[in-house]
Design an enzyme around this catalytic site. Structure first.
Site, PDB file in Angstrom:
ATOM      1  N   HIS A   1      -0.358   6.415  -2.003  1.00  0.00           N
ATOM      2  CA  HIS A   1       0.905   5.915  -2.667  1.00  0.00           C
ATOM      3  C   HIS A   1       0.532   5.197  -3.761  1.00  0.00           C
ATOM      4  CE1 HIS A   1       5.260   4.317  -2.192  1.00  0.00           C
ATOM      5  NE2 HIS A   1       4.837   3.669  -3.237  1.00  0.00           N
TER       6      HIS A   1
ATOM      7  N   THR B   1      -7.230   4.220  -1.324  1.00  0.00           N
ATOM      8  CA  THR B   1      -7.388   4.286   0.260  1.00  0.00           C
ATOM      9  C   THR B   1      -6.098   4.606   0.586  1.00  0.00           C
ATOM     10  OG1 THR B   1      -7.205   1.957   0.183  1.00  0.00           O
ATOM     11  CG2 THR B   1      -9.455   3.017   0.402  1.00  0.00           C
TER      12      THR B   1
ATOM     13  N   ASN C   1      -6.241   3.216  -8.854  1.00  0.00           N
ATOM     14  CA  ASN C   1      -7.529   4.193  -8.463  1.00  0.00           C
ATOM     15  C   ASN C   1      -6.561   5.520  -8.123  1.00  0.00           C
ATOM     16  OD1 ASN C   1      -9.224   2.116  -8.287  1.00  0.00           O
ATOM     17  ND2 ASN C   1      -8.638   1.449  -6.278  1.00  0.00           N
TER      18      ASN C   1
ATOM     19  N   HIS D   1      -0.369   3.034  -6.626  1.00  0.00           N
ATOM     20  CA  HIS D   1      -0.183   1.395  -6.860  1.00  0.00           C
ATOM     21  C   HIS D   1      -1.046   0.912  -7.772  1.00  0.00           C
ATOM     22  CE1 HIS D   1      -3.259   2.247  -3.730  1.00  0.00           C
ATOM     23  NE2 HIS D   1      -3.828   1.184  -4.144  1.00  0.00           N
TER      24      HIS D   1
ATOM     25  N   CYS E   1       5.419   2.615   1.598  1.00  0.00           N
ATOM     26  CA  CYS E   1       6.716   2.911   1.865  1.00  0.00           C
ATOM     27  C   CYS E   1       7.382   1.979   2.868  1.00  0.00           C
ATOM     28  CB  CYS E   1       7.179   4.432   2.201  1.00  0.00           C
ATOM     29  SG  CYS E   1       6.847   5.565   0.829  1.00  0.00           S
TER      30      CYS E   1
ATOM     31  N   GLY F   1     -11.562   5.804  -5.394  1.00  0.00           N
ATOM     32  CA  GLY F   1     -11.348   4.603  -4.744  1.00  0.00           C
ATOM     33  C   GLY F   1      -9.893   4.562  -3.988  1.00  0.00           C
TER      34      GLY F   1
ATOM     35  N   ASP G   1      -1.921  -9.205  -2.148  1.00  0.00           N
ATOM     36  CA  ASP G   1      -2.934  -8.139  -1.297  1.00  0.00           C
ATOM     37  C   ASP G   1      -3.429  -8.910  -0.258  1.00  0.00           C
ATOM     38  OD1 ASP G   1      -5.666  -7.119  -0.773  1.00  0.00           O
ATOM     39  OD2 ASP G   1      -4.949  -5.672  -2.104  1.00  0.00           O
TER      40      ASP G   1
ATOM     41  N   CYS H   1       3.675   6.175   5.593  1.00  0.00           N
ATOM     42  CA  CYS H   1       3.155   5.521   4.536  1.00  0.00           C
ATOM     43  C   CYS H   1       3.143   3.985   4.507  1.00  0.00           C
ATOM     44  CB  CYS H   1       3.673   6.108   2.920  1.00  0.00           C
ATOM     45  SG  CYS H   1       3.027   5.150   1.640  1.00  0.00           S
TER      46      CYS H   1
END
Length: 113
Positions: free
Chosen positions: A97, A94, A86, A99, A6, A92, A29, A3
């Site tokens: 995990h 992607t 999401n 967030h 992670c 949406g 981001d 992940c």
């Protein structure tokens, strides 16, 4: 587990971290959709809001408190910001995990699209 979030939380993938404690981490981001765009994730792997357990639910209030504090520090609380979570492919999501995206410093339309 393979992940990406992670790995960011463990420091295995470099990221521009703006906040971290023992429960969550916040980072910018890599493909910002607003002048301010960061993510807040729990360090514990949780696939999505759909898999959140009652025992983990305290993380949600902590995440929202962290978001509030970061937004105050960045001085975007007066003009406003958007928090996006999401869930699943149609929602949406992607990265599997949980967030939260936080976007600010531009006018955000509704519906989001």
């Amino acid at each position: 587990m393979d992940c990406v979030f992670c790995k960011i939380a463990k420091g295995e993938i470099p990221s521009e971290i703006i906040y971290e404690d023992d429960k969550v981490i916040a980072f910018k981001d890599q493909d910002p959709q607003a002048p301010i765009h960061f993510l807040v994730i729990p360090k514990k792997h949780i696939d999505s809001n759909d898999t959140l357990t009652d025992e983990d639910s305290f993380l949600i209030s902590h995440i929202f408190t962290v978001i509030r504090d970061i937004c105050r520090k960045l001085k975007v609380n007066q003009d406003g910001y958007r928090i996006v979570n999401n869930v699943g492919e149609d929602g949406g999501q992607t990265v599997k995990h949980m967030h939260f995206h936080v976007l600010a410093k531009r006018s955000l339309n509704w519906p989001p699209g």
